[in-house]
Design a protein around this motif. Structure first.
Motif, PDB file in Angstrom:
ATOM      1  N   ARG A  26       0.805  -1.093  -0.014  1.00 35.24           N
ATOM      2  CA  ARG A  26       0.010  -0.101   0.113  1.00 35.24           C
ATOM      3  C   ARG A  26       0.814   1.219  -0.032  1.00 35.24           C
ATOM      4  O   ARG A  26       0.465   2.034  -0.691  1.00 35.24           O
ATOM      5  CB  ARG A  26      -0.800   0.063   1.261  1.00 35.24           C
ATOM      6  N   VAL A  27       1.877   1.293   0.618  1.00 36.57           N
ATOM      7  CA  VAL A  27       2.780   2.402   0.751  1.00 36.57           C
ATOM      8  C   VAL A  27       3.394   2.565  -0.665  1.00 36.57           C
ATOM      9  O   VAL A  27       3.479   3.787  -0.885  1.00 36.57           O
ATOM     10  CB  VAL A  27       4.048   2.251   1.740  1.00 36.57           C
ATOM     11  N   ILE A  28       3.745   1.702  -1.188  1.00 32.64           N
ATOM     12  CA  ILE A  28       4.491   1.741  -2.573  1.00 32.64           C
ATOM     13  C   ILE A  28       3.339   2.229  -3.587  1.00 32.64           C
ATOM     14  O   ILE A  28       3.612   3.182  -4.325  1.00 32.64           O
ATOM     15  CB  ILE A  28       4.994   0.383  -3.166  1.00 32.64           C
ATOM     16  N   GLU A  29       1.925   1.959  -3.335  1.00 33.79           N
ATOM     17  CA  GLU A  29       0.948   2.586  -4.132  1.00 33.79           C
ATOM     18  C   GLU A  29       0.774   3.945  -4.100  1.00 33.79           C
ATOM     19  O   GLU A  29       0.720   4.853  -4.893  1.00 33.79           O
ATOM     20  CB  GLU A  29      -0.297   1.608  -4.116  1.00 33.79           C
ATOM     21  N   THR A  36       0.799  12.669   0.523  1.00 39.39           N
ATOM     22  CA  THR A  36       1.663  13.638   1.334  1.00 39.39           C
ATOM     23  C   THR A  36       2.861  12.772   2.358  1.00 39.39           C
ATOM     24  O   THR A  36       2.548  11.372   2.710  1.00 39.39           O
ATOM     25  CB  THR A  36       0.801  14.239   2.598  1.00 39.39           C
ATOM     26  N   CYS A  37       3.900  13.178   2.627  1.00 34.63           N
ATOM     27  CA  CYS A  37       4.857  12.622   3.527  1.00 34.63           C
ATOM     28  C   CYS A  37       4.215  12.252   4.662  1.00 34.63           C
ATOM     29  O   CYS A  37       4.831  10.973   5.257  1.00 34.63           O
ATOM     30  CB  CYS A  37       6.008  13.653   3.513  1.00 34.63           C
ATOM     31  N   LEU A  38       3.424  13.148   5.307  1.00 30.36           N
ATOM     32  CA  LEU A  38       2.812  12.487   6.675  1.00 30.36           C
ATOM     33  C   LEU A  38       2.049  11.059   6.442  1.00 30.36           C
ATOM     34  O   LEU A  38       2.357  10.077   7.210  1.00 30.36           O
ATOM     35  CB  LEU A  38       2.101  13.458   7.198  1.00 30.36           C
ATOM     36  N   ASP A  39       1.264  11.206   5.374  1.00 28.03           N
ATOM     37  CA  ASP A  39       0.471   9.526   5.072  1.00 28.03           C
ATOM     38  C   ASP A  39       1.495   8.698   4.903  1.00 28.03           C
ATOM     39  O   ASP A  39       1.267   7.585   5.573  1.00 28.03           O
ATOM     40  CB  ASP A  39      -0.281   9.939   3.729  1.00 28.03           C
ATOM     41  N   LEU A  40       2.561   8.923   4.130  1.00 27.13           N
ATOM     42  CA  LEU A  40       3.571   7.841   3.864  1.00 27.13           C
ATOM     43  C   LEU A  40       4.220   7.308   5.183  1.00 27.13           C
ATOM     44  O   LEU A  40       4.564   6.295   5.440  1.00 27.13           O
ATOM     45  CB  LEU A  40       4.543   8.347   2.861  1.00 27.13           C
ATOM     46  N   ALA A  41       4.639   8.277   5.853  1.00 24.74           N
ATOM     47  CA  ALA A  41       5.268   8.089   7.137  1.00 24.74           C
ATOM     48  C   ALA A  41       4.402   7.241   8.172  1.00 24.74           C
ATOM     49  O   ALA A  41       5.145   6.306   8.460  1.00 24.74           O
ATOM     50  CB  ALA A  41       5.847   9.370   7.829  1.00 24.74           C
ATOM     51  N   GLN A  42       3.137   7.391   8.012  1.00 24.49           N
ATOM     52  CA  GLN A  42       2.298   6.613   8.977  1.00 24.49           C
ATOM     53  C   GLN A  42       2.190   5.433   8.497  1.00 24.49           C
ATOM     54  O   GLN A  42       2.121   4.516   9.288  1.00 24.49           O
ATOM     55  CB  GLN A  42       1.031   7.397   8.999  1.00 24.49           C
ATOM     56  N   GLN A  43       2.167   5.194   7.330  1.00 20.31           N
ATOM     57  CA  GLN A  43       1.990   3.808   6.634  1.00 20.31           C
ATOM     58  C   GLN A  43       3.378   3.064   6.824  1.00 20.31           C
ATOM     59  O   GLN A  43       3.470   1.914   7.311  1.00 20.31           O
ATOM     60  CB  GLN A  43       1.638   3.600   5.289  1.00 20.31           C
ATOM     61  N   LEU A  44       4.464   3.821   6.750  1.00 24.99           N
ATOM     62  CA  LEU A  44       5.797   3.050   6.924  1.00 24.99           C
ATOM     63  C   LEU A  44       5.916   2.676   8.581  1.00 24.99           C
ATOM     64  O   LEU A  44       6.791   1.574   8.727  1.00 24.99           O
ATOM     65  CB  LEU A  44       6.995   3.839   6.548  1.00 24.99           C
ATOM     66  N   HIS A  45       5.456   3.443   9.220  1.00 25.23           N
ATOM     67  CA  HIS A  45       5.327   3.239  10.815  1.00 25.23           C
ATOM     68  C   HIS A  45       4.588   1.984  10.973  1.00 25.23           C
ATOM     69  O   HIS A  45       5.083   1.138  11.636  1.00 25.23           O
ATOM     70  CB  HIS A  45       5.001   4.241  11.546  1.00 25.23           C
ATOM     71  N   ALA A  46       3.441   1.719  10.390  1.00 23.21           N
ATOM     72  CA  ALA A  46       2.695   0.628  10.645  1.00 23.21           C
ATOM     73  C   ALA A  46       3.635  -0.738  10.224  1.00 23.21           C
ATOM     74  O   ALA A  46       3.484  -1.668  10.564  1.00 23.21           O
ATOM     75  CB  ALA A  46       1.644   0.710   9.787  1.00 23.21           C
ATOM     76  N   VAL A  47       4.174  -0.588   9.253  1.00 22.30           N
ATOM     77  CA  VAL A  47       5.183  -1.638   8.583  1.00 22.30           C
ATOM     78  C   VAL A  47       6.004  -1.933   9.497  1.00 22.30           C
ATOM     79  O   VAL A  47       6.406  -3.128   9.885  1.00 22.30           O
ATOM     80  CB  VAL A  47       5.558  -1.306   7.177  1.00 22.30           C
ATOM     81  N   ASP A  48       6.950  -1.127   9.905  1.00 23.57           N
ATOM     82  CA  ASP A  48       7.981  -1.193  10.963  1.00 23.57           C
ATOM     83  C   ASP A  48       7.379  -1.764  12.149  1.00 23.57           C
ATOM     84  O   ASP A  48       8.139  -2.743  12.716  1.00 23.57           O
ATOM     85  CB  ASP A  48       8.710   0.139  11.346  1.00 23.57           C
ATOM     86  N   LYS A  49       6.177  -1.401  12.528  1.00 27.15           N
ATOM     87  CA  LYS A  49       5.887  -1.941  13.768  1.00 27.15           C
ATOM     88  C   LYS A  49       5.377  -3.403  13.511  1.00 27.15           C
ATOM     89  O   LYS A  49       5.708  -4.093  14.696  1.00 27.15           O
ATOM     90  CB  LYS A  49       4.709  -0.776  14.395  1.00 27.15           C
ATOM     91  N   ALA A  50       4.750  -3.849  12.605  1.00 25.53           N
ATOM     92  CA  ALA A  50       4.311  -5.047  12.283  1.00 25.53           C
ATOM     93  C   ALA A  50       5.466  -6.026  12.405  1.00 25.53           C
ATOM     94  O   ALA A  50       5.609  -7.248  13.027  1.00 25.53           O
ATOM     95  CB  ALA A  50       3.681  -5.286  11.068  1.00 25.53           C
ATOM     96  N   ILE A  51       6.544  -5.784  11.702  1.00 24.48           N
ATOM     97  CA  ILE A  51       7.844  -6.447  11.582  1.00 24.48           C
ATOM     98  C   ILE A  51       8.462  -6.487  12.968  1.00 24.48           C
ATOM     99  O   ILE A  51       8.955  -7.574  13.246  1.00 24.48           O
ATOM    100  CB  ILE A  51       8.958  -5.918  10.660  1.00 24.48           C
ATOM    101  N   VAL A  52       8.606  -5.465  13.826  1.00 26.16           N
ATOM    102  CA  VAL A  52       9.214  -5.540  14.992  1.00 26.16           C
ATOM    103  C   VAL A  52       8.294  -6.482  16.014  1.00 26.16           C
ATOM    104  O   VAL A  52       8.989  -7.180  16.678  1.00 26.16           O
ATOM    105  CB  VAL A  52       9.432  -4.073  15.547  1.00 26.16           C
TER     106      VAL A  52
END
Length: 93
Positions: A26-29, A36-52
């Motif tokens: 979804r982030v890639i899409e 916006t960068c804020l939207d992207l950062a929020q989704q990347l945070h979700a990816v990072d948290k899920a992996i952690v």
């Protein structure tokens, strides 16, 4: 990895990783959509948290099953306390 090394927790970890994979796609899409960068950062945070969280679950499972069995042949009360402390500190990995 052999089939014999599948733990009860592994299917749940795989589910977490698949959620992370979905977030990442979804982030890639979203980049392509010009979000916006804020939207992207929020989704990347979700990816990072899920992996952690998947990594933590795997480490905790390994401590519970593999290390305990190798070190003691079975959990004792003292061992359980040490394992609980290790789990708590491993949150900071």
């Amino acid at each position: 990895m052999s089939k014999e090394h599948i733990h009860e927790s592994h299917p749940e970890i795989v589910k977490r990783l698949k959620r992370a994979e979905g977030h990442l796609h979804r982030v890639i899409e979203m980049f392509g959509e010009g979000r916006t960068c804020l939207d992207l950062a929020q989704q990347l945070h979700a990816v990072d948290k899920a992996i952690v969280e998947a990594k933590k679950a795997l480490i905790h499972d390994h401590v519970d099953h593999c290390l305990d069995a190798a070190a003691n042949g079975g959990p004792s009360k003292a061992t359980k306390n040490v394992l609980a402390e290790f789990k708590a500190i491993s949150r900071y990995l």
